[in-house]
Write a protein that holds these residues in place. Structure first.
Motif, PDB file in Angstrom:
ATOM      1  N   PRO A   1      21.198  19.427  46.845  1.00  0.00           N
ATOM      2  CA  PRO A   1      19.838  19.153  47.344  1.00  0.00           C
ATOM      3  C   PRO A   1      18.882  18.516  46.338  1.00  0.00           C
ATOM      4  O   PRO A   1      17.956  17.825  46.743  1.00  0.00           O
ATOM      5  CB  PRO A   1      19.321  20.535  47.751  1.00  0.00           C
ATOM      6  N   ASN A   2      19.083  18.698  45.063  1.00  0.00           N
ATOM      7  CA  ASN A   2      18.156  18.168  44.062  1.00  0.00           C
ATOM      8  C   ASN A   2      18.709  16.964  43.318  1.00  0.00           C
ATOM      9  O   ASN A   2      18.213  16.629  42.240  1.00  0.00           O
ATOM     10  CB  ASN A   2      17.787  19.273  43.061  1.00  0.00           C
ATOM     11  N   TRP A   3      19.723  16.324  43.858  1.00  0.00           N
ATOM     12  CA  TRP A   3      20.358  15.186  43.188  1.00  0.00           C
ATOM     13  C   TRP A   3      19.408  13.993  43.254  1.00  0.00           C
ATOM     14  O   TRP A   3      19.176  13.409  44.308  1.00  0.00           O
ATOM     15  CB  TRP A   3      21.695  14.876  43.841  1.00  0.00           C
ATOM     16  N   MET A   4      18.838  13.635  42.114  1.00  0.00           N
ATOM     17  CA  MET A   4      17.792  12.611  42.055  1.00  0.00           C
ATOM     18  C   MET A   4      18.261  11.247  42.547  1.00  0.00           C
ATOM     19  O   MET A   4      17.506  10.536  43.206  1.00  0.00           O
ATOM     20  CB  MET A   4      17.237  12.492  40.629  1.00  0.00           C
ATOM     21  N   GLN A   5      19.497  10.867  42.227  1.00  0.00           N
ATOM     22  CA  GLN A   5      19.999   9.576  42.679  1.00  0.00           C
ATOM     23  C   GLN A   5      19.965   9.485  44.199  1.00  0.00           C
ATOM     24  O   GLN A   5      19.530   8.484  44.765  1.00  0.00           O
ATOM     25  CB  GLN A   5      21.452   9.392  42.211  1.00  0.00           C
ATOM     26  N   ALA A   6      20.431  10.534  44.859  1.00  0.00           N
ATOM     27  CA  ALA A   6      20.454  10.548  46.326  1.00  0.00           C
ATOM     28  C   ALA A   6      19.030  10.605  46.885  1.00  0.00           C
ATOM     29  O   ALA A   6      18.725   9.942  47.883  1.00  0.00           O
ATOM     30  CB  ALA A   6      21.281  11.721  46.835  1.00  0.00           C
ATOM     31  N   LEU A   7      18.171  11.377  46.249  1.00  0.00           N
ATOM     32  CA  LEU A   7      16.776  11.441  46.704  1.00  0.00           C
ATOM     33  C   LEU A   7      16.092  10.079  46.586  1.00  0.00           C
ATOM     34  O   LEU A   7      15.350   9.671  47.483  1.00  0.00           O
ATOM     35  CB  LEU A   7      16.006  12.499  45.907  1.00  0.00           C
ATOM     36  N   ASN A   8      16.361   9.373  45.488  1.00  0.00           N
ATOM     37  CA  ASN A   8      15.783   8.041  45.304  1.00  0.00           C
ATOM     38  C   ASN A   8      16.328   7.052  46.333  1.00  0.00           C
ATOM     39  O   ASN A   8      15.581   6.236  46.867  1.00  0.00           O
ATOM     40  CB  ASN A   8      16.040   7.528  43.889  1.00  0.00           C
ATOM     41  N   LEU A   9      17.630   7.139  46.610  1.00  0.00           N
ATOM     42  CA  LEU A   9      18.217   6.252  47.614  1.00  0.00           C
ATOM     43  C   LEU A   9      17.635   6.552  48.991  1.00  0.00           C
ATOM     44  O   LEU A   9      17.307   5.630  49.747  1.00  0.00           O
ATOM     45  CB  LEU A   9      19.741   6.377  47.642  1.00  0.00           C
ATOM     46  N   LYS A  10      17.458   7.830  49.303  1.00  0.00           N
ATOM     47  CA  LYS A  10      16.878   8.192  50.601  1.00  0.00           C
ATOM     48  C   LYS A  10      15.464   7.615  50.730  1.00  0.00           C
ATOM     49  O   LYS A  10      15.106   7.063  51.774  1.00  0.00           O
ATOM     50  CB  LYS A  10      16.852   9.712  50.769  1.00  0.00           C
ATOM     51  N   ARG A  11      14.682   7.716  49.679  1.00  0.00           N
ATOM     52  CA  ARG A  11      13.320   7.168  49.692  1.00  0.00           C
ATOM     53  C   ARG A  11      13.368   5.650  49.874  1.00  0.00           C
ATOM     54  O   ARG A  11      12.585   5.084  50.646  1.00  0.00           O
ATOM     55  CB  ARG A  11      12.598   7.534  48.394  1.00  0.00           C
ATOM     56  N   THR A  12      14.298   4.991  49.202  1.00  0.00           N
ATOM     57  CA  THR A  12      14.446   3.543  49.322  1.00  0.00           C
ATOM     58  C   THR A  12      14.812   3.156  50.753  1.00  0.00           C
ATOM     59  O   THR A  12      14.252   2.196  51.310  1.00  0.00           O
ATOM     60  CB  THR A  12      15.526   3.035  48.345  1.00  0.00           C
ATOM     61  N   ILE A  13      15.737   3.899  51.360  1.00  0.00           N
ATOM     62  CA  ILE A  13      16.149   3.624  52.739  1.00  0.00           C
ATOM     63  C   ILE A  13      14.967   3.801  53.676  1.00  0.00           C
ATOM     64  O   ILE A  13      14.696   2.946  54.538  1.00  0.00           O
ATOM     65  CB  ILE A  13      17.312   4.559  53.154  1.00  0.00           C
ATOM     66  N   GLU A  14      14.257   4.910  53.525  1.00  0.00           N
ATOM     67  CA  GLU A  14      13.113   5.181  54.408  1.00  0.00           C
ATOM     68  C   GLU A  14      12.016   4.136  54.237  1.00  0.00           C
ATOM     69  O   GLU A  14      11.404   3.707  55.215  1.00  0.00           O
ATOM     70  CB  GLU A  14      12.603   6.599  54.183  1.00  0.00           C
ATOM     71  N   ASP A  15      11.776   3.703  53.004  1.00  0.00           N
ATOM     72  CA  ASP A  15      10.786   2.650  52.770  1.00  0.00           C
ATOM     73  C   ASP A  15      11.208   1.351  53.459  1.00  0.00           C
ATOM     74  O   ASP A  15      10.378   0.653  54.034  1.00  0.00           O
ATOM     75  CB  ASP A  15      10.596   2.398  51.267  1.00  0.00           C
ATOM     76  N   HIS A  16      12.494   1.053  53.387  1.00  0.00           N
ATOM     77  CA  HIS A  16      12.987  -0.175  54.018  1.00  0.00           C
ATOM     78  C   HIS A  16      12.860  -0.093  55.539  1.00  0.00           C
ATOM     79  O   HIS A  16      12.472  -1.081  56.179  1.00  0.00           O
ATOM     80  CB  HIS A  16      14.448  -0.421  53.629  1.00  0.00           C
ATOM     81  N   ILE A  17      13.152   1.061  56.103  1.00  0.00           N
ATOM     82  CA  ILE A  17      13.021   1.248  57.553  1.00  0.00           C
ATOM     83  C   ILE A  17      11.556   1.092  57.968  1.00  0.00           C
ATOM     84  O   ILE A  17      11.254   0.427  58.963  1.00  0.00           O
ATOM     85  CB  ILE A  17      13.596   2.613  57.982  1.00  0.00           C
ATOM     86  N   LYS A  18      10.644   1.681  57.192  1.00  0.00           N
ATOM     87  CA  LYS A  18       9.211   1.542  57.487  1.00  0.00           C
ATOM     88  C   LYS A  18       8.782   0.081  57.406  1.00  0.00           C
ATOM     89  O   LYS A  18       8.045  -0.411  58.260  1.00  0.00           O
ATOM     90  CB  LYS A  18       8.379   2.363  56.509  1.00  0.00           C
ATOM     91  N   LYS A  19       9.234  -0.603  56.356  1.00  0.00           N
ATOM     92  CA  LYS A  19       8.877  -2.007  56.166  1.00  0.00           C
ATOM     93  C   LYS A  19       9.374  -2.834  57.344  1.00  0.00           C
ATOM     94  O   LYS A  19       8.649  -3.668  57.877  1.00  0.00           O
ATOM     95  CB  LYS A  19       9.466  -2.550  54.867  1.00  0.00           C
ATOM     96  N   ASP A  20      10.618  -2.593  57.780  1.00  0.00           N
ATOM     97  CA  ASP A  20      11.152  -3.324  58.926  1.00  0.00           C
ATOM     98  C   ASP A  20      10.322  -3.047  60.175  1.00  0.00           C
ATOM     99  O   ASP A  20      10.092  -3.951  60.978  1.00  0.00           O
ATOM    100  CB  ASP A  20      12.616  -2.948  59.185  1.00  0.00           C
ATOM    101  N   GLY A  21       9.855  -1.813  60.328  1.00  0.00           N
ATOM    102  CA  GLY A  21       9.005  -1.472  61.473  1.00  0.00           C
ATOM    103  C   GLY A  21       7.678  -2.198  61.433  1.00  0.00           C
ATOM    104  O   GLY A  21       7.207  -2.718  62.442  1.00  0.00           O
ATOM    105  N   VAL A  22       7.073  -2.260  60.255  1.00  0.00           N
ATOM    106  CA  VAL A  22       5.792  -2.960  60.106  1.00  0.00           C
ATOM    107  C   VAL A  22       5.962  -4.445  60.391  1.00  0.00           C
ATOM    108  O   VAL A  22       5.149  -5.052  61.097  1.00  0.00           O
ATOM    109  CB  VAL A  22       5.209  -2.735  58.682  1.00  0.00           C
TER     110      VAL A  22
END
Length: 166
Positions: free
Chosen positions: A121-142
């Motif tokens: 749950p605290n794996w920073m690499q995965a957390l950073n990738l998740k944030r990157t994915i979510e940011d990209h999804i938001k950007k595509d929505g905008v």
């Protein structure tokens, strides 16, 4: 003031370019990893073979060439079945998530990252990738909303112009 303006333009540039922090891999590194795998296949221990395959998988999913990314995804999916260790499973799922992110399948990428985070749950690499994915999804929505609004505006403007001519 100039620094604020510079940061603003940088953030706008990142917005449209996808400015993620996931590293890229050059084709010469892929070729070197392929050579390493071929050498390891000639009678090396299983552990060394696994390490060489993992390095090649990493290089492939981080490649700028879509065909390399697809090859890396296929290698990782095939090897995931034989994985016994939770650590190896987590690493392979993370690399798969990177591969799917690079190929534009953001929902599959997010699912895999979530599975990684179930293991660690605290794996920073995965957390950073998740944030990157979510940011990209938001950007595509905008961007999608912007395109839809522009289309509606053009159609509405055309209707108003046509009515004004009458």
């Amino acid at each position: 003031m100039e620094a604020k303006i510079g940061r603003f333009f940088e953030s706008v540039g990142d917005f449209f370019s996808g400015g993620d922090q996931i590293p890229w891999c050059d084709s010469d590194i892929v070729v070197g990893c392929e050579r390493e795998v071929n050498e390891a296949e000639k009678g090396s221990k299983d552990e060394l073979k696994h390490e060489c395959h993992m390095r090649l998988s990493w290089a492939l999913v981080h490649s700028r060439r879509p065909e390399d990314v697809q090859r890396g995804i296929a290698m990782l999916e095939a090897s995931l079945v034989d994985t016994n260790s939770p650590l190896q499973t987590r690493e392979k799922m993370y690399l798969l998530a990177v591969g799917y992110y690079r190929s534009g399948d953001y929902s599959k990428s997010r699912q895999l990252v979530d599975r990684c985070l179930e293991i660690a749950p605290n794996w920073m690499q995965a957390l950073n990738l998740k944030r990157t994915i979510e940011d990209h999804i938001k950007k595509d929505g905008v961007i999608g909303i912007g395109i839809a609004a522009t289309t509606i505006g053009v159609v509405f403007g055309g209707i108003v112009a046509a009515m004004a001519r009458r």
